[in-house]
Scaffold this active site. Structure first.
Site, PDB file in Angstrom:
ATOM      1  N   GLY A 102       0.800  -1.227   0.000  1.00  0.00           N
ATOM      2  CA  GLY A 102       0.000   0.000   0.000  1.00  0.00           C
ATOM      3  C   GLY A 102       0.827   1.267   0.000  1.00  0.00           C
ATOM      4  N   ASN A 148      -5.109  -0.268   1.739  1.00  0.00           N
ATOM      5  CA  ASN A 148      -5.354   0.806   0.778  1.00  0.00           C
ATOM      6  C   ASN A 148      -4.644   0.544  -0.552  1.00  0.00           C
ATOM      7  OD1 ASN A 148      -3.080   1.523   2.799  1.00  0.00           O
ATOM      8  ND2 ASN A 148      -2.510   2.613   0.936  1.00  0.00           N
ATOM      9  N   ASP A 165      -5.964   6.780   2.885  1.00  0.00           N
ATOM     10  CA  ASP A 165      -5.234   5.742   3.619  1.00  0.00           C
ATOM     11  C   ASP A 165      -6.064   5.170   4.766  1.00  0.00           C
ATOM     12  OD1 ASP A 165      -3.080   4.048   4.312  1.00  0.00           O
ATOM     13  OD2 ASP A 165      -2.393   5.461   5.829  1.00  0.00           O
TER      14      ASP A 165
END
Length: 573
Positions: free
Chosen positions: A205, A272, A314
């Protein structure tokens, strides 16, 4: 040889004998079989896996320490792990032997400790390459080990899975999972199910490559299957990625999964997408920001539920999914319950993934709402940044309404205990960002702040009534762990370095202890020779100096010294 000389030789020999440490005894304990793992809920004395049980509850059935005598809780022993990394591990205990990890940029360390005395039994150090990825250099941490048969199994910062002999600490096997030069590493504690070591990969991520969950044979380390959280071109879900953005789409799997033997499904939360700049990866970005159910035998995805398409802040939804049967309107549902960064407690059907409910558990919530009928995320206007634009103020912070630390469920009260946060951020996208292998691929700036004097709030959430029933407040955000026990207690750590015990029914504070360093890892309970203990992992999180540094009311936490300890408490004699 004269009498004096002989005396000196003998004396020196005795001194040498006294100064030479005795060989450490081998760790002992029964093999941790599939049957023991499956029935861990009834094994009150032990804590055999990261969340103690497959359902993810982190509930201890021990009640020797309870609301009536918790004030008599005193330190019994303290063990120093010897490193200065981001200490986030949860110890595991098997028949009086505790297994811990300590991590720094230099070493992944695993240790076996006498759980009654704190005496070190053995230590294994695995050196970390100097050129590990940028994210590892920011947050070097390890969350613990898995036990299986006579093995101790852990993941490393250079993306290996390693098995050690549980009695001696000697290596048994190791398998390379991925190339750490791509930014991959392992932070989560592995989960062992049906002889398979299940591991989710960290890093994607923030670093770019695709996330995945992989299963390995626990006896040999051989890979059994791998499931990617971002589909490749032509696979189902790939249409939710523009052009070839899927290749660097992120979707880390940070936390140990949960498992339901009745469905034979593993449940994971995915992180994310990458980069954090949403405009650079248009589309829903499946299967990031989702709950996924994977068949433990084949790794095939049986269903998914995406909490937030095209995440802009996020708010990765990687938290554990608790396997709970909930009662709503007189009907029992075989459910999964997740409290996540978005600030909502979601309830899903664990056999189908069908949405059941979403209820907010924080007040500082401005990014948007979850539609109460469908769970669909509905963003509020003006909360999504623009490339190179000014910062937006959005709540919660990217640390979330609740962060990475596990939530816990007590079947006696029916409450889910959530270490929650009431704080926000000023958040902006940078004007330009280019992917570079092994470098951070985020593209944002963020500053955390709170409008409330008390930023951390432990909340008890009734999963059947779908509502908050009590709360306990703390000045700094709660980035620490929680434990619930059958003694009607909830233990909570704080960034200021305290651990507190509150009444599980009403949240009244009953006991506290100053650890001298931020409480940042697991809190567990176990028993040896009929005596119950509470173990608290502390040592801080280096990131709190960055997270809290600009908020004057949190300077106490930012200034606390950092260490690496396991502090174990028991009742005074």
């Amino acid at each position: 040889m004269g009498i004096f000389v002989r005396f000196v030789v003998v004396a020196l020999g005795l001194l040498s004998f006294m100064l030479t440490p005795a060989p450490a005894p081998a760790a002992d304990g029964r093999d941790v079989t599939d049957d023991r793992l499956l029935n861990a809920e009834g094994d009150a004395a032990n804590w055999l896996m990261y969340n103690r049980t497959y359902n993810g509850w982190r509930f201890s059935p021990l009640d020797q320490i309870n609301t009536g005598n918790v004030k008599k809780l005193v330190p019994k022993w303290i063990f120093a792990g010897g490193t200065l990394g981001d200490q986030q591990m949860t110890p595991v205990v098997n028949d009086g032997i505790m297994f811990t990890t300590s991590t720094s940029l230099i070493v992944n360390r695993v240790q076996a400790v006498n759980a009654a005395t704190g005496a070190l039994l053995w230590k294994h150090d695995r050196k970390i390459p100097e050129d590990v990825g940028a994210l590892v250099r920011v947050i070097p941490h390890n969350r613990g080990v898995a036990l299986y048969k006579d093995k101790v199994i852990f993941g490393t910062l250079d993306a290996y899975v390693v098995a050690l002999d549980a009695k001696t600490g000697k290596p048994a096997w190791e398998t390379k999972i991925a190339d750490y030069a791509d930014g991959y590493f392992v932070s989560q504690a592995p989960l062992v199910v049906k002889g398979k070591v299940i591991i989710g990969i960290a890093g994607p991520g923030e670093m770019g490559p695709r996330g995945f969950v992989e299963a390995f044979d626990a006896n040999t380390g051989k890979s059994q299957w791998r499931w990617y959280s971002v589909p490749a071109a032509g696979e189902p879900g790939s249409e939710t990625w523009a052009a070839d953005t899927w290749k660097i789409g992120g979707g880390a799997v940070w936390h140990s999964g949960t498992y339901d033997p009745a469905t034979n499904l593993l449940y994971f939360g995915t992180g994310n997408p990458a980069p954090w700049i949403a405009d650079m990866r248009k589309g829903d970005n499946l299967y990031t920001m989702s709950a996924v159910a994977l068949d433990v035998d084949s790794g095939k995805m049986k269903w998914y539920y995406q909490y937030l398409p095209n995440d802009a802040w996020d708010y990765d939804t990687t938290a554990e999914h608790h396997v709970i049967d909930v009662v709503r309107n007189g009907q029992t549902h075989k459910a999964l319950v997740q409290a996540n960064k978005l600030g909502f407690v979601y309830t899903l059907d664990r056999t189908s993934g069908k949405f059941l409910s979403a209820v907010p558990f924080v007040k500082s919530l401005t990014w948007g709402v979850a539609d109460p009928a469908t769970g669909k995320a509905v963003e509020n206007p003006g909360t999504r940044p623009t490339m190179g634009g000014p910062p937006v103020e959005v709540c919660p912070s990217l640390l979330g309404g609740t962060g990475w630390q596990p939530k816990v469920f007590n079947p006696k009260t029916g409450y889910l205990y959530i270490p929650a946060n009431e704080f926000c951020m000023r958040y902006a996208y940078v004007a330009d960002l280019t992917y570079k292998r092994g470098q951070l691929f985020t593209g944002v700036t963020a500053e955390h702040f709170s409008r409330d004097e008390q930023a951390g709030v432990l909340r008890a959430f009734d999963v059947n009534q779908n509502k908050i029933v009590w709360e306990w407040s703390n000045r700094t955000p709660l980035i620490s762990h929680t434990l619930s026990t059958a003694g009607n207690l909830v233990f909570q750590g704080t960034a200021e370095g305290k651990v507190v015990a509150v009444d599980a029914k009403d949240g009244k504070e009953l006991w506290s202890f100053n650890l001298g360093t931020p409480q940042s890892g697991g809190i567990i309970s176990y028993a040896v020779d009929g005596k119950q203990y509470i173990a608290v992992v502390a040592g801080g999180t280096l990131r709190s100096q960055v997270w809290f540094g600009k908020e004057p009311k949190w300077t106490d936490a930012a200034r606390v010294n950092y260490g690496d300890i396991v502090a174990v408490f028991g009742l005074s004699e």
